[in-house]
Design a protein around this motif. Structure first.
Motif, PDB file in Angstrom:
ATOM      1  N   ASP A   1      13.449  49.814  43.483  1.00  0.00           N
ATOM      2  CA  ASP A   1      14.020  48.945  44.614  1.00  0.00           C
ATOM      3  C   ASP A   1      12.800  47.971  45.807  1.00  0.00           C
ATOM      4  OD1 ASP A   1      16.000  49.450  43.158  1.00  0.00           O
ATOM      5  OD2 ASP A   1      16.853  51.674  44.583  1.00  0.00           O
ATOM      6  N   ALA A   2      12.032  49.040  45.831  1.00  0.00           N
ATOM      7  CA  ALA A   2      11.224  48.822  46.518  1.00  0.00           C
ATOM      8  C   ALA A   2      10.422  46.913  46.424  1.00  0.00           C
ATOM      9  CB  ALA A   2       9.796  49.747  47.348  1.00  0.00           C
ATOM     10  N   VAL A   3      10.109  47.226  44.979  1.00  0.00           N
ATOM     11  CA  VAL A   3       9.225  46.420  44.440  1.00  0.00           C
ATOM     12  C   VAL A   3      10.317  45.275  44.661  1.00  0.00           C
ATOM     13  CG1 VAL A   3       8.689  45.233  42.398  1.00  0.00           C
ATOM     14  CG2 VAL A   3       7.932  47.756  42.683  1.00  0.00           C
ATOM     15  N   ARG A   4      11.716  44.851  44.290  1.00  0.00           N
ATOM     16  CA  ARG A   4      12.332  44.024  44.054  1.00  0.00           C
ATOM     17  C   ARG A   4      12.945  43.226  45.567  1.00  0.00           C
ATOM     18  NH1 ARG A   4      15.116  46.771  40.002  1.00  0.00           N
ATOM     19  NH2 ARG A   4      16.691  48.480  41.546  1.00  0.00           N
ATOM     20  N   LEU A   5      12.959  44.135  46.415  1.00  0.00           N
ATOM     21  CA  LEU A   5      12.616  44.566  48.408  1.00  0.00           C
ATOM     22  C   LEU A   5      11.657  42.843  48.236  1.00  0.00           C
ATOM     23  CD1 LEU A   5      14.142  43.869  50.877  1.00  0.00           C
ATOM     24  CD2 LEU A   5      13.453  46.141  51.328  1.00  0.00           C
ATOM     25  N   VAL A   6      10.091  43.832  48.366  1.00  0.00           N
ATOM     26  CA  VAL A   6       9.262  42.866  48.252  1.00  0.00           C
ATOM     27  C   VAL A   6       8.772  41.612  47.700  1.00  0.00           C
ATOM     28  CG1 VAL A   6       6.546  42.965  48.328  1.00  0.00           C
ATOM     29  CG2 VAL A   6       8.305  44.885  48.762  1.00  0.00           C
ATOM     30  N   ARG A   7       9.577  42.007  46.650  1.00  0.00           N
ATOM     31  CA  ARG A   7      10.196  40.188  46.111  1.00  0.00           C
ATOM     32  C   ARG A   7      10.304  39.146  46.516  1.00  0.00           C
ATOM     33  NH1 ARG A   7       7.149  39.095  41.439  1.00  0.00           N
ATOM     34  NH2 ARG A   7       6.153  41.218  39.846  1.00  0.00           N
ATOM     35  N   GLU A   8      11.128  39.926  47.389  1.00  0.00           N
ATOM     36  CA  GLU A   8      12.491  38.526  47.621  1.00  0.00           C
ATOM     37  C   GLU A   8      11.550  38.152  48.959  1.00  0.00           C
ATOM     38  OE1 GLU A   8      15.792  40.536  49.324  1.00  0.00           O
ATOM     39  OE2 GLU A   8      16.191  41.315  47.120  1.00  0.00           O
ATOM     40  N   HIS A   9      10.865  38.556  49.569  1.00  0.00           N
ATOM     41  CA  HIS A   9      10.071  37.893  50.662  1.00  0.00           C
ATOM     42  C   HIS A   9       8.484  37.331  50.366  1.00  0.00           C
ATOM     43  CE1 HIS A   9      12.670  39.954  54.352  1.00  0.00           C
ATOM     44  NE2 HIS A   9      11.918  40.605  52.890  1.00  0.00           N
ATOM     45  N   THR A  10       7.951  37.522  49.008  1.00  0.00           N
ATOM     46  CA  THR A  10       7.282  37.614  48.998  1.00  0.00           C
ATOM     47  C   THR A  10       6.422  37.452  47.706  1.00  0.00           C
ATOM     48  OG1 THR A  10       4.592  37.427  49.266  1.00  0.00           O
ATOM     49  CG2 THR A  10       5.868  39.870  48.768  1.00  0.00           C
TER      50      THR A  10
END
Length: 239
Positions: A64-73
């Motif tokens: 889930d953290a990877v998906r969230l970070v990918r939303e920003h960068t």
């Protein structure tokens, strides 16, 4: 830049200091409420912060953290694997596999879990860096030195988990030369000092800011910087 265990102590201070250099900080926190409070403090200080709910012992949470970070960068320049568990300082004669496993799940499997998941984002960066936060107590030379306080701290879980983390870091560094993998300890090994944090009930002689000197230094090395090294704020640490 992603910092695990970033809601307090060394993780929070590293995030604060690096945020002052203009980095976007992804603040990983197992406790979402505490993480939001920490992120608000950093934002109020002028940092660009995104709070990331992140339990390093959970595959689902890390994904889930990877998906969230990918939303920003689309890339990650720096990963600081800071989240750690001290264990309960159980005497070796009384230590069980359950005790060891609970500490390893955070201190060993956690950094592997997070590093593996974020590897594609790291590899997309120009010169990515990974900082593993270890301990002077991970060093065989330190633990076998009778002048070092840790030599008298009879436990199995914490020191062995950090020794394992050191080896893991070196193996990553050898296998992935395009990424700088280095190890920081927040103490001063030569002076037998450590940083005051919640983990040691604030008994350390160094401030949390001094404790993050080595972390910040390794996070900011350039493309010609070292890999596979182990340092404290004074310089190289013996293995």
């Amino acid at each position: 830049m992603l910092v695990t265990g970033g809601n307090k102590g060394l993780g929070f201070e590293a995030a604060r200091r690096l945020g002052e250099h203009g980095w976007t900080i992804f603040l990983g926190s197992r406790d979402e409420g505490r993480g939001r409070v920490a992120a608000e403090k950093l934002t109020a200080g002028g940092a660009d912060v995104v709070m990331v709910p992140l339990d390093v012992t959970s595959d689902e949470s890390v994904a889930d953290a990877v998906r969230l970070v990918r939303e920003h960068t689309d890339r990650l320049d720096v990963l600081i694997n800071n989240a750690g568990a001290p264990g309960r300082v159980i005497a070796p004669a009384d230590a069980t596999v359950d005790e060891i496993h609970s500490v390893y799940d955070t201190n060993v499997y956690g950094p592997i879990r997070v590093t593996h998941a974020f590897l594609p984002l790291l590899q997309a960066a120009d010169h990515p860096r990974v900082v593993m936060v270890s301990s002077g107590g991970s060093s065989f030379a330190v633990v076998t030195d009778p002048e070092q306080p840790v030599s008298k701290m009879h436990e199995l879980a914490y020191s062995s988990s950090k020794a394992a983390l050191n080896m893991i870091t070196v193996r990553y560094a050898q296998a992935l030369p395009e990424i700088k993998f280095n190890i920081a300890t927040p103490g001063e090994v030569a002076n037998r000092k450590f940083a005051a944090t919640d983990m040691n009930h604030h008994t350390g002689e160094l401030t949390v800011t001094e404790g993050t000197d080595s972390i910040v230094k390794l996070a900011m090395i350039d493309a010609d910087g070292p890999t596979g090294t182990f340092i404290d704020r004074l310089g190289p640490v013996v293995w």
